[in-house]
Design a protein around this motif. Structure first.
Motif, PDB file in Angstrom:
ATOM      1  N   VAL A  37       0.876  -1.222   0.220  1.00 42.30           N
ATOM      2  CA  VAL A  37      -0.091   0.146  -0.035  1.00 42.30           C
ATOM      3  C   VAL A  37       0.992   1.241   0.105  1.00 42.30           C
ATOM      4  O   VAL A  37       0.465   2.117  -0.855  1.00 42.30           O
ATOM      5  CB  VAL A  37      -0.899  -0.050   1.240  1.00 42.30           C
ATOM      6  N   LEU A  38       1.914   1.306   0.945  1.00 45.21           N
ATOM      7  CA  LEU A  38       2.938   2.381   0.872  1.00 45.21           C
ATOM      8  C   LEU A  38       3.504   2.580  -0.611  1.00 45.21           C
ATOM      9  O   LEU A  38       3.878   3.902  -0.806  1.00 45.21           O
ATOM     10  CB  LEU A  38       3.694   2.377   1.994  1.00 45.21           C
ATOM     11  N   SER A  39       3.703   1.634  -1.255  1.00 43.87           N
ATOM     12  CA  SER A  39       4.445   1.652  -2.495  1.00 43.87           C
ATOM     13  C   SER A  39       3.501   2.471  -3.590  1.00 43.87           C
ATOM     14  O   SER A  39       3.958   3.125  -4.213  1.00 43.87           O
ATOM     15  CB  SER A  39       4.829   0.459  -3.075  1.00 43.87           C
ATOM     16  N   LYS A  40       2.222   2.065  -3.548  1.00 43.29           N
ATOM     17  CA  LYS A  40       1.300   2.737  -4.089  1.00 43.29           C
ATOM     18  C   LYS A  40       1.143   4.322  -3.854  1.00 43.29           C
ATOM     19  O   LYS A  40       1.002   5.072  -4.692  1.00 43.29           O
ATOM     20  CB  LYS A  40      -0.136   2.037  -4.141  1.00 43.29           C
ATOM     21  N   LEU A  41       1.136   4.635  -2.432  1.00 41.57           N
ATOM     22  CA  LEU A  41       1.045   5.832  -2.285  1.00 41.57           C
ATOM     23  C   LEU A  41       2.161   6.663  -2.803  1.00 41.57           C
ATOM     24  O   LEU A  41       2.104   7.789  -2.830  1.00 41.57           O
ATOM     25  CB  LEU A  41       0.739   5.904  -0.661  1.00 41.57           C
ATOM     26  N   SER A  42       3.528   6.129  -2.566  1.00 38.24           N
ATOM     27  CA  SER A  42       4.711   6.721  -3.080  1.00 38.24           C
ATOM     28  C   SER A  42       4.631   6.942  -4.361  1.00 38.24           C
ATOM     29  O   SER A  42       5.470   7.971  -4.733  1.00 38.24           O
ATOM     30  CB  SER A  42       5.980   5.989  -2.685  1.00 38.24           C
ATOM     31  N   MET A  43       3.927   6.431  -5.397  1.00 38.80           N
ATOM     32  CA  MET A  43       3.902   6.908  -6.654  1.00 38.80           C
ATOM     33  C   MET A  43       3.387   8.381  -6.841  1.00 38.80           C
ATOM     34  O   MET A  43       3.786   8.763  -7.871  1.00 38.80           O
ATOM     35  CB  MET A  43       2.856   5.944  -7.422  1.00 38.80           C
ATOM     36  N   SER A  44       2.526   8.786  -6.164  1.00 33.07           N
ATOM     37  CA  SER A  44       2.216  10.129  -6.115  1.00 33.07           C
ATOM     38  C   SER A  44       2.826  11.017  -5.035  1.00 33.07           C
ATOM     39  O   SER A  44       2.590  12.134  -5.416  1.00 33.07           O
ATOM     40  CB  SER A  44       0.445  10.219  -5.731  1.00 33.07           C
ATOM     41  N   ARG A  45       3.558  10.621  -4.300  1.00 31.93           N
ATOM     42  CA  ARG A  45       4.348  11.476  -3.430  1.00 31.93           C
ATOM     43  C   ARG A  45       5.636  10.744  -3.412  1.00 31.93           C
ATOM     44  O   ARG A  45       6.125  10.128  -2.449  1.00 31.93           O
ATOM     45  CB  ARG A  45       3.584  11.494  -1.776  1.00 31.93           C
ATOM     46  N   THR A  46       6.599  11.212  -4.307  1.00 29.45           N
ATOM     47  CA  THR A  46       7.756  10.415  -4.442  1.00 29.45           C
ATOM     48  C   THR A  46       8.799  10.805  -3.372  1.00 29.45           C
ATOM     49  O   THR A  46       9.674  10.039  -2.981  1.00 29.45           O
ATOM     50  CB  THR A  46       8.176  10.899  -5.980  1.00 29.45           C
TER      51      THR A  46
END
Length: 712
Positions: A37-46
């Motif tokens: 889930v955090l990997s998905k979130l990091s796509m928009s907040r690099t």
């Protein structure tokens, strides 16, 4: 490990939902799902540093806390990003913003035994602890307190305990209030509910009181722990055993240790309990002066330690911190155990094996002056054994290397005898002095290293200086004292208790002064054995100028200086150092008042074994006898045989005839021959020939500092 809050003011609703979901999965132990889930979130907040930190923590937990190298890099990247964002905004990095990143970095440094680096981060966090969440604040305080105790910074640890006591007052009041409500609502319900943080605080208080030697207060805290928690917990029992060890109730301490349950080889906290058990048994028997038995237990501890390390598998040199859980990175206690083993072997009179153990330990603790001094003492004891073999070789029918040759024939036949310094050099001929061999040449190098590593004290700090701690890369501590185990809080899970043995204790002012005096005394002896009489005199003069010089070291200093002066032909000056009336004490303690009596044993132990002849049972009459014998030898060299005879008679009157060394008989024969009393000399030889041949050569060897060994 700690994670940051999931919500942020500039998150969108979808991002908040993902963050909340990741936090829920992390708290429920679904680390892989949280990482996804955090990997998905990091796509928009690099480049969000808090997201980078949370993802690193989740991934580290998903690996079972084994990918420490990768986690360390991720934490550094998150910290760098925080600093970069602050630079772009022309602002300084807020310590509160990076609190959790700094705490996790400090936690990792702690388990890597880089305690001073960890302490720097924790002290910064402690200054901004108020705005943080309560549990985060408690974890910071407990880790800071643990670090202070490991480094023996007792005063600062006391301040943290006081702060924690104040911080948990509200919890205590709330607990009482809840207990009262529970009893009112359901009278039959149990009201015995203890806050784990309070129990942990009691544990730290007990450890602190042990260090401060506050026995009653420590006993009270241990009683609270046993009444409130698991009375059979290894951490509590080992703490109780340490209390009895400090009180010198050694047999009771052993009984407490034996009552501890037998747990697996490696605890879930990363400690090898069997190794700790045997180490503590070795410490207790060392306190009982049973050095051979203590060495046996330390060998057992080494075997258990090796077995526990082997269970962790091999270490990848490219990634040395990967493959083992974080809690197991400090599992290996090999070098501390080698130090303990080497110390006991040295005290047991086995210097060659002790030399090998301490030499391996000094490769890690190479900034520790105590270790270099003990290594030099191993060389001195090895030299003593070599002299014993040299002087006893004639009794076994072999040719002694002391005899260099024979010149002349008939009544003009003479024996050429080698000096002690020449026979000592024969064993190391052709070898570099820097080679680690148990020789006086290498001992001289070790003593120079020890002297250079001693901290310099000035008049402003000698009264109450801060403790000086020695830390090496990867391993910390000062291996100068034998200590029992203590209880340590593990921070990777935040709940369990760790049973651990602290490394070594730091040096305080009085210990530094004693160590300096021991180095000078040993240096004087080594220089004398090497034939460097000028250096012997220099070391002796420095020794006499030391404050609070123990009586034994002062006595040995006079003996060494006098022999160096005799070797230089300065007999009159040597006689001035051989005054038996100046001997009033031959102890190793320097306590001058009642307040210091409680530490007398510790002071004695800190010097005992660090000077030549430490295994001899020194008494004032024996020391005076030795001084009279040396004085008689000096008078013989000046042809003052009447004075020599009187000095010899005074020497023999101080001890029993069975304790008179063979050199005294030979000196008496020499005096009778020089004064023309041949018949008296023959009678002396006939009367004492049986005692001289059967008398222990070991006793003679311990009194090896007589001048007549090379002058009569």
């Amino acid at each position: 490990m700690e994670t940051e809050a999931a919500l942020c003011c500039d998150f969108t609703d979808d991002e908040r939902a993902l963050a909340d979901r990741a936090l829920s999965q992390f708290e429920s132990g679904q680390y892989d799902a949280a990482v996804s889930v955090l990997s998905k979130l990091s796509m928009s907040r690099t480049h969000d540093p808090r997201l980078m930190h949370n993802k690193a923590v989740a991934a580290y937990h998903a690996s079972g806390l084994t990918q420490t190298d990768r986690f360390r890099m991720d934490l550094n990247e998150a910290s760098f990003q925080l600093e970069k964002d602050a630079t772009e905004l022309d602002d300084e990095v807020d310590e509160v913003e990076k609190a959790l990143v700094s705490f996790n970095q400090a936690l990792m440094l702690f388990y890597l035994r880089r305690y001073h680096q960890s302490l720097q981060k924790l002290e910064k966090l402690f200054r901004v602890i108020e705005p943080l969440e309560e549990q985060v604040s408690l974890n910071i305080c407990f880790l800071l307190l643990e670090t202070y105790l490991v480094l023996s910074q007792v005063d600062k640890a006391t301040q943290v305990v006081a702060y924690l006591d104040k911080l948990l007052v509200e919890s205590r009041m709330m607990e009482k209030f809840e207990s009262m409500e529970m009893r009112e609502s359901s009278p039959g319900a149990s009201s015995h509910r203890i806050d784990p943080n309070l129990l942990l605080l009691h544990h730290y208080k007990a450890r602190l009181y042990v260090i401060q030697r506050s026995m009653k207060a420590c006993k009270r805290e241990i009683k609270v722990l046993m009444d409130s928690g698991d009375a059979q917990s290894p951490s509590i029992l080992y703490l109780k055993a340490e209390l009895e060890y400090v009180r010198q109730n050694y047999r009771k301490s052993i009984r407490v240790l034996n009552s501890s349950p037998r747990l697996p080889v490696v605890l879930e906290t990363g400690e090898c309990l069997p190794s700790l058990y045997f180490n503590n048994l070795g410490c207790i028997h060392a306190g009982m002066k049973k050095h051979n038995l203590a060495a046996y237990y330390f060998k057992q501890a080494l075997e258990e330690n090796s077995r526990a390390v082997a269970m962790m598998g091999t270490v990848d040199k490219a990634a040395p911190l990967t493959g083992r859980p974080l809690r197991c990175l400090s599992l290996n206690k090999r070098y501390e155990l080698l130090h303990n083993l080497g110390t006991q072997l040295l005290c047991a009179g086995i210097p060659l094996e002790a030399f090998d153990c301490i030499l391996e330990a000094v490769q890690v603790f190479h900034t520790n002056p105590r270790l270099w001094l003990k290594l030099a003492e191993c060389c001195v004891k090895a030299r003593e054994m070599e002299e014993h073999m040299l002087f006893s070789s004639q009794q076994s029918g072999r040719k002694s290397v002391v005899v260099q040759g024979v010149v002349g024939t008939g009544p003009h036949r003479k024996i050429v005898v080698a000096s002690p310094s020449h026979t000592a050099r024969q064993s190391t001929h052709g070898q570099s002095a820097a080679m680690p061999t148990p020789s006086l040449e290498f001992a001289n190098i070790c003593l120079r290293n020890a002297w250079q590593l001693l901290p310099q004290l000035n008049s402003a700090t000698e009264s109450s200086p801060p403790p000086i701690h020695v830390e090496q890369s990867g391993v910390s501590g000062d291996p100068g004292e034998l200590v029992t185990g203590d209880a340590r809080r593990g921070k990777d899970s935040g709940q369990h208790t760790v049973v651990s043995a602290t490394s070594m204790l730091p040096m305080r002012a009085q210990e530094i002064n004693g160590l300096r005096s021991a180095i000078l005394a040993c240096s004087s002896y080594v220089a004398l054995g090497l034939g460097d009489y000028v250096s012997t005199l220099e070391y002796g003069q420095q020794l006499f100028s030391q404050p609070k010089l123990p009586g034994l070291l002062r006595y040995l200093g006079h003996i060494y200086v006098a022999e160096a002066l005799v070797s230089q032909g300065r007999i009159t000056e040597a006689v001035q150092h051989l005054s038996p009336e100046t001997i009033v004490d031959v102890g190793l303690t320097t306590s001058a008042n009642e307040g210091e009596k409680s530490n007398a044993g510790q002071s004695e132990e800190s010097i005992d074994g660090l000077v030549p002849g430490y295994s001899f049972n020194w008494t004032v009459p024996c020391a005076k006898m030795m001084m009279f014998l040396n004085l008689a030898t000096a008078f013989c060299l000046r042809k003052e045989f009447d004075k020599a005879r009187r000095s010899l008679q005074q020497a023999t009157s101080l001890v029993k005839s069975s304790d008179t060394p063979p050199q005294a008989v030979l000196l008496a024969v020499y005096i009778e021959l020089q004064t023309g009393n041949v018949s008296s000399a023959v009678q002396l030889l006939k009367k004492n020939q049986t005692g001289m041949s059967g008398r222990s050569s070991e006793r003679s060897n311990k009194r090896r500092n007589l001048f007549l060994r090379k002058n009569v």
